[in-house]
Scaffold this motif. Structure first.
Motif, PDB file in Angstrom:
ATOM      1  N   LEU A   1      -5.868   0.098  -5.999  1.00  0.00           N
ATOM      2  CA  LEU A   1      -4.995  -0.973  -5.513  1.00  0.00           C
ATOM      3  C   LEU A   1      -5.551  -1.572  -4.228  1.00  0.00           C
ATOM      4  N   ALA A   2      -5.877  -0.716  -3.262  1.00  0.00           N
ATOM      5  CA  ALA A   2      -6.409  -1.221  -1.995  1.00  0.00           C
ATOM      6  C   ALA A   2      -7.733  -1.951  -2.213  1.00  0.00           C
ATOM      7  N   ASP A   3      -8.569  -1.406  -3.069  1.00  0.00           N
ATOM      8  CA  ASP A   3      -9.853  -2.067  -3.338  1.00  0.00           C
ATOM      9  C   ASP A   3      -9.639  -3.474  -3.867  1.00  0.00           C
ATOM     10  N   LYS A   4      -8.675  -3.615  -4.778  1.00  0.00           N
ATOM     11  CA  LYS A   4      -8.418  -4.932  -5.366  1.00  0.00           C
ATOM     12  C   LYS A   4      -7.844  -5.885  -4.321  1.00  0.00           C
ATOM     13  N   PHE A   5      -6.885  -5.410  -3.533  1.00  0.00           N
ATOM     14  CA  PHE A   5      -6.299  -6.257  -2.498  1.00  0.00           C
ATOM     15  C   PHE A   5      -7.351  -6.685  -1.477  1.00  0.00           C
ATOM     16  N   ILE A   6      -8.203  -5.754  -1.086  1.00  0.00           N
ATOM     17  CA  ILE A   6      -9.229  -6.072  -0.090  1.00  0.00           C
ATOM     18  C   ILE A   6     -10.214  -7.091  -0.647  1.00  0.00           C
ATOM     19  N   ALA A   7     -10.556  -6.948  -1.924  1.00  0.00           N
ATOM     20  CA  ALA A   7     -11.457  -7.926  -2.548  1.00  0.00           C
ATOM     21  C   ALA A   7     -10.819  -9.315  -2.598  1.00  0.00           C
TER      22      ALA A   7
ATOM     23  N   PHE B   1       0.813  -1.220   0.000  1.00  0.00           N
ATOM     24  CA  PHE B   1       0.000   0.000   0.000  1.00  0.00           C
ATOM     25  C   PHE B   1       0.845   1.268   0.000  1.00  0.00           C
ATOM     26  N   ALA B   2       2.083   1.198   0.474  1.00  0.00           N
ATOM     27  CA  ALA B   2       2.926   2.390   0.487  1.00  0.00           C
ATOM     28  C   ALA B   2       3.549   2.598  -0.892  1.00  0.00           C
ATOM     29  N   ALA B   3       3.912   3.841  -1.175  1.00  0.00           N
ATOM     30  CA  ALA B   3       4.652   4.157  -2.401  1.00  0.00           C
ATOM     31  C   ALA B   3       6.130   4.282  -2.054  1.00  0.00           C
ATOM     32  N   ASP B   4       6.994   3.776  -2.921  1.00  0.00           N
ATOM     33  CA  ASP B   4       8.440   3.831  -2.688  1.00  0.00           C
ATOM     34  C   ASP B   4       9.094   4.773  -3.680  1.00  0.00           C
TER      35      ASP B   4
ATOM     36  N   VAL C   1      -4.573   5.308   2.875  1.00  0.00           N
ATOM     37  CA  VAL C   1      -5.238   6.534   3.340  1.00  0.00           C
ATOM     38  C   VAL C   1      -4.709   7.743   2.575  1.00  0.00           C
ATOM     39  N   ASP C   2      -3.383   7.813   2.392  1.00  0.00           N
ATOM     40  CA  ASP C   2      -2.786   8.926   1.646  1.00  0.00           C
ATOM     41  C   ASP C   2      -3.228   8.908   0.177  1.00  0.00           C
ATOM     42  N   GLN C   3      -3.285   7.708  -0.403  1.00  0.00           N
ATOM     43  CA  GLN C   3      -3.698   7.592  -1.796  1.00  0.00           C
ATOM     44  C   GLN C   3      -5.123   8.101  -1.978  1.00  0.00           C
ATOM     45  N   ARG C   4      -6.007   7.741  -1.078  1.00  0.00           N
ATOM     46  CA  ARG C   4      -7.390   8.198  -1.191  1.00  0.00           C
ATOM     47  C   ARG C   4      -7.488   9.706  -0.980  1.00  0.00           C
ATOM     48  N   ALA C   5      -6.685  10.223  -0.048  1.00  0.00           N
ATOM     49  CA  ALA C   5      -6.715  11.665   0.211  1.00  0.00           C
ATOM     50  C   ALA C   5      -6.274  12.462  -1.007  1.00  0.00           C
TER      51      ALA C   5
END
Length: 542
Positions: free
Chosen positions: A344-350, A272-275, A332-336
């Motif tokens: 990405l989070a939606d897919k991982f959560i699914a 979930f973090a960006a590098d 959270v930062d990505q959504r903000a």
């Protein structure tokens, strides 16, 4: 793989004796010797005996080591080897490991005591690395045998080996050949001496012939049993790692304290973090304190939903599950920044049940000392009295709890007793931080953490931090700041080639570095052709 206790053909009394237990009158005859579950290792400081002690340590099998190079070592005599407990004879050791078949001077009273002990109590002896000779049940190599390099040899387990201590091996035993210029494996290949009661367990073809020569075999003579090993090795080499469990099983008959288990897991950190991305022009990572930024900073690295599909499909095709160490604030930062959208989070959560999940703290904050990054390398900030400024217990609590809450809100299947801190921070990091953050242990208690990820390259031995036991993780040499194969190869070239070849010169300054390159890799093919096979070998070697 859990090692089970073999009880075939053992009477109850014999099993109790083998386990070193005090039996009552109804369990075993008082005349039956008691054999304690402890191994005697007689070491000459060589790599072979060190390798066997490493395996015993890994399996949790107790042993006593006698260092032949020490002037203060105990004398090995009848009293050292056996005694009487409550009127019952006791053998103090269930097996003996020697550096070779006889490391003592001719006529040695100590070797005589060992031989008598082995005969009296039926104690097996391992010859960790010995010359092929009739005293070890083999012909000398000059009689149709071989002595020399066995780099790259594919040894085979015999039918007797598969039916005995090496029954867990399913294929060949490859001997390492990592460098064409360095000799890595030396062996004596030979056949049993005339009339010797010798059974080969692992063997290889004698060069120039079709004859098989023994590398590991059992020699029975004079009421004694020896496991004769005729190749040299260290604890890290693949051939020993494959055979180590069988060596211990042979010497203990499969009955010993501890167990042999092999685990292989791949942890993918910072999900979930960006590098920040490696800059192939600057040869550094913009955002790092030692990288001078310029225009055209490369875009950060973050997975896509397509990457999730690829990872899930790869797992299914390889029957292997990835462990994802995640940082909830990345989503959270990505959504903000994207009007509430994080595909990405939606897919991982699914697809959350396709993976295992590990709390990696909410923001990946450094949880050791407060870092002073005005200098390179950084150092720990200090208070006016010179004491170290530590990240607070509350900050650590919040990092653990907030990430846990984010994961639970999104339905991730978590084990809340597990934690990997960002950069394994909070634990000691040399040279800047020689001690654990004193607030880390109490924070782990607050959060109910029992298992704490540690960096095996700096903290290999399991230890306790507060209520938690550390679990050493081996870092892979695939870089966090490389999002493409070409970037990985480019950074690899920078790190591991000479200054004259355009590299950093790290290998010139640190010649013991094992990943140095003779020439730069092709950035279009080097990752798949060179880095992947090397990392596979290193990772599976652990």
């Amino acid at each position: 793989m859990k090692r089970t206790i073999r009880t075939t053909a053992l009477t109850v009394g014999a099993l109790i004796a083998a386990l070193g237990l005090q039996a009552g009158p109804a369990q075993a005859d008082s005349g039956t010797p008691r054999i304690d579950l402890r191994v005697l290792v007689v070491s000459d400081g060589g790599p072979a005996t060190d390798a066997i002690t490493a395996e015993l340590t890994s399996e949790g099998t107790p042993f006593t080591e006698v260092d032949l190079t020490s002037g203060s070592r105990p004398t090995i005599d009848a009293g050292f080897l056996a005694d009487t407990v409550d009127g019952r004879a006791r053998a103090k050791y269930q097996a003996v490991v020697l550096p070779n078949d006889n490391p003592f001077a001719a006529g040695s009273a100590e070797m005589s005591a060992l031989a008598a002990y082995e005969q009296t109590y039926g104690i097996p002896q391992v010859d960790a690395y010995t010359y092929a000779r009739p005293q070890a049940g083999l012909q000398v190599p000059t009689t149709g045998g071989y002595s020399g390099s066995v780099d790259g040899v594919q040894a085979q387990v015999t039918a007797a080996g598969k039916a005995g201590p090496f029954d867990y091996l399913k294929g060949a035993v490859p001997f390492e050949d990592n460098s064409p210029t360095v000799g890595e494996s030396y062996a004596y290949l030979s056949t049993p001496a005339p009339g010797a009661d010798f059974t080969p367990y692992v063997q290889a073809t004698i060069p120039g012939t079709t004859t098989q020569g023994s590398l590991v075999g059992e020699y029975r003579h004079d009421g004694r049993r020896e496991l004769v090993i005729t190749f040299v090795y260290n604890q890290y080499q693949q051939q020993f790692r494959l055979l180590a469990r069988g060596i211990v099983d042979w010497m203990t008959g499969g009955v010993h304290l501890g167990s042999s288990r092999n685990y292989f897991a791949v942890h993918v950190d910072d999900v979930f973090a960006a590098d920040d991305r490696w800059d192939t022009q600057l040869n550094c990572t913009p955002g790092d304190v030692d990288c001078t930024n310029s225009s055209g900073t490369p875009s950060p690295i973050r997975m896509t939903p397509a990457d999730v599909d690829y990872a899930a499909a790869w797992e299914q095709s390889h029957n292997f599950t990835l462990d994802l160490a995640f940082n909830g604030s990345g989503s959270v930062d990505q959504r903000a920044d994207n009007n509430g959208v994080d595909q990405l989070a939606d897919k991982f959560i699914a697809d959350r049940n396709q993976f295992r999940w590990i709390n990696h703290t909410y923001t990946h904050a450094f949880l050791g000392c407060e870092q002073d990054t005005t200098v390179v390398p950084w150092k720990c900030a200090t208070n006016p009295d010179g004491s170290t400024q530590w990240v607070s217990r509350q900050t650590i609590d919040d990092e653990i709890a907030n990430n846990r809450a984010w994961g639970q809100t999104n339905g991730l299947p978590l084990d809340n007793t597990e934690l990997v801190t960002g950069e394994h921070s909070g634990m000691r990091i040399l040279p800047q931080q020689p001690d654990d953050n004193p607030n880390l242990g109490p924070a782990l208690t607050d959060s109910g953490v029992k298992w704490l990820g540690a960096d095996a390259s700096r903290d290999p031995a399991q230890r306790q931090v507060g209520p938690a036991d550390t679990v050493a993780r081996y870092p892979m040499n695939v870089f966090y700041n490389a999002g493409k194969a070409s970037e990985e190869a480019d950074e690899y070239n920078w790190l591991y080639t000479s200054r004259a070849q355009g590299g950093s010169g790290l290998c010139e300054d640190n010649p013991t570095t094992t990943t140095c390159l003779p020439a730069p890799l092709d950035t279009s093919t080097g990752y798949q052709d060179y880095i992947v096979p090397l990392e596979t070998h290193i990772d599976l070697g652990h």
